[in-house]
Design a protein around this motif. Structure first.
Motif, PDB file in Angstrom:
ATOM      1  N   LEU A  46       3.730  -0.660   5.503  1.00 34.39           N
ATOM      2  CA  LEU A  46       3.185  -1.857   4.852  1.00 34.39           C
ATOM      3  C   LEU A  46       1.714  -2.030   5.220  1.00 34.39           C
ATOM      4  O   LEU A  46       0.874  -2.297   4.360  1.00 34.39           O
ATOM      5  N   PHE A  47       1.392  -1.848   6.496  1.00 29.32           N
ATOM      6  CA  PHE A  47       0.019  -1.946   6.983  1.00 29.32           C
ATOM      7  C   PHE A  47      -0.892  -0.954   6.254  1.00 29.32           C
ATOM      8  O   PHE A  47      -1.958  -1.314   5.770  1.00 29.32           O
ATOM      9  N   ILE A  48      -0.460   0.289   6.156  1.00 28.75           N
ATOM     10  CA  ILE A  48      -1.263   1.324   5.496  1.00 28.75           C
ATOM     11  C   ILE A  48      -1.393   1.028   4.010  1.00 28.75           C
ATOM     12  O   ILE A  48      -2.484   1.128   3.441  1.00 28.75           O
ATOM     13  N   ASP A  49      -0.296   0.646   3.378  1.00 24.28           N
ATOM     14  CA  ASP A  49      -0.340   0.317   1.950  1.00 24.28           C
ATOM     15  C   ASP A  49      -1.346  -0.809   1.669  1.00 24.28           C
ATOM     16  O   ASP A  49      -2.106  -0.743   0.706  1.00 24.28           O
ATOM     17  N   ARG A  50      -1.362  -1.834   2.516  1.00 24.11           N
ATOM     18  CA  ARG A  50      -2.309  -2.949   2.327  1.00 24.11           C
ATOM     19  C   ARG A  50      -3.745  -2.495   2.537  1.00 24.11           C
ATOM     20  O   ARG A  50      -4.648  -2.913   1.818  1.00 24.11           O
ATOM     21  N   ALA A  51      -3.970  -1.649   3.537  1.00 25.53           N
ATOM     22  CA  ALA A  51      -5.331  -1.151   3.786  1.00 25.53           C
ATOM     23  C   ALA A  51      -5.827  -0.344   2.598  1.00 25.53           C
ATOM     24  O   ALA A  51      -6.968  -0.495   2.164  1.00 25.53           O
ATOM     25  N   VAL A  52      -4.971   0.494   2.050  1.00 23.21           N
ATOM     26  CA  VAL A  52      -5.357   1.306   0.895  1.00 23.21           C
ATOM     27  C   VAL A  52      -5.609   0.409  -0.311  1.00 23.21           C
ATOM     28  O   VAL A  52      -6.623   0.534  -0.992  1.00 23.21           O
ATOM     29  N   ARG A  53      -4.704  -0.523  -0.555  1.00 16.63           N
ATOM     30  CA  ARG A  53      -4.823  -1.406  -1.717  1.00 16.63           C
ATOM     31  C   ARG A  53      -6.032  -2.331  -1.612  1.00 16.63           C
ATOM     32  O   ARG A  53      -6.811  -2.460  -2.553  1.00 16.63           O
ATOM     33  N   ASP A  54      -6.201  -2.984  -0.467  1.00 16.74           N
ATOM     34  CA  ASP A  54      -7.216  -4.030  -0.344  1.00 16.74           C
ATOM     35  C   ASP A  54      -8.585  -3.537   0.125  1.00 16.74           C
ATOM     36  O   ASP A  54      -9.588  -4.199  -0.128  1.00 16.74           O
ATOM     37  N   GLY A  56      -9.390   0.076   0.031  1.00 14.65           N
ATOM     38  CA  GLY A  56      -9.712   1.369  -0.553  1.00 14.65           C
ATOM     39  C   GLY A  56      -9.336   2.559   0.299  1.00 14.65           C
ATOM     40  O   GLY A  56      -9.644   3.693  -0.038  1.00 14.65           O
ATOM     41  N   GLY A  57      -8.664   2.331   1.419  1.00 12.78           N
ATOM     42  CA  GLY A  57      -8.215   3.433   2.268  1.00 12.78           C
ATOM     43  C   GLY A  57      -8.548   3.208   3.720  1.00 12.78           C
ATOM     44  O   GLY A  57      -9.042   2.156   4.108  1.00 12.78           O
ATOM     45  N   LEU A  58      -8.259   4.223   4.518  1.00 12.11           N
ATOM     46  CA  LEU A  58      -8.545   4.192   5.951  1.00 12.11           C
ATOM     47  C   LEU A  58      -9.538   5.292   6.281  1.00 12.11           C
ATOM     48  O   LEU A  58      -9.380   6.424   5.856  1.00 12.11           O
ATOM     49  N   SER A  59     -10.540   4.958   7.072  1.00  7.50           N
ATOM     50  CA  SER A  59     -11.508   5.956   7.537  1.00  7.50           C
ATOM     51  C   SER A  59     -11.274   6.308   8.993  1.00  7.50           C
ATOM     52  O   SER A  59     -11.755   7.326   9.472  1.00  7.50           O
TER      53      SER A  59
END
Length: 77
Positions: A46-54, A56-59
């Motif tokens: 859920l955490f990763i999905d929100r980061a990607v959605r809101d 644009g991804g994780l760096s």
């Protein structure tokens, strides 16, 4: 955040996350928060999905989970 990054955070403390979000937004950064424990199934996704959605991804990722109770080496499990 001081270098211009937006932040996504997962924690069990809604109060702590609210404080973090207010501080980062005061710096002009975006902050996406998820309340929950990485020990509960589905919260990491859920955490990763929100980061990607809101955002644009994780760096980058800092995995800093606190643990209490009996511990053993991960390579013996």
């Amino acid at each position: 955040a001081r270098e211009g990054a937006s932040i996504s955070a997962l924690d069990v403390s809604a109060e702590g996350l609210s404080s973090l979000a207010a501080e980062l937004e005061g710096m002009g950064r975006r902050c996406v928060v998820t309340v929950g424990s990485v020990g509960e199934e589905g919260n990491a996704e859920l955490f990763i999905d929100r980061a990607v959605r809101d955002l644009g991804g994780l760096s980058g990722l800092v995995n800093n989970a606190g643990v209490s109770g009996p511990m053993q080496r991960f390579d013996t499990v």
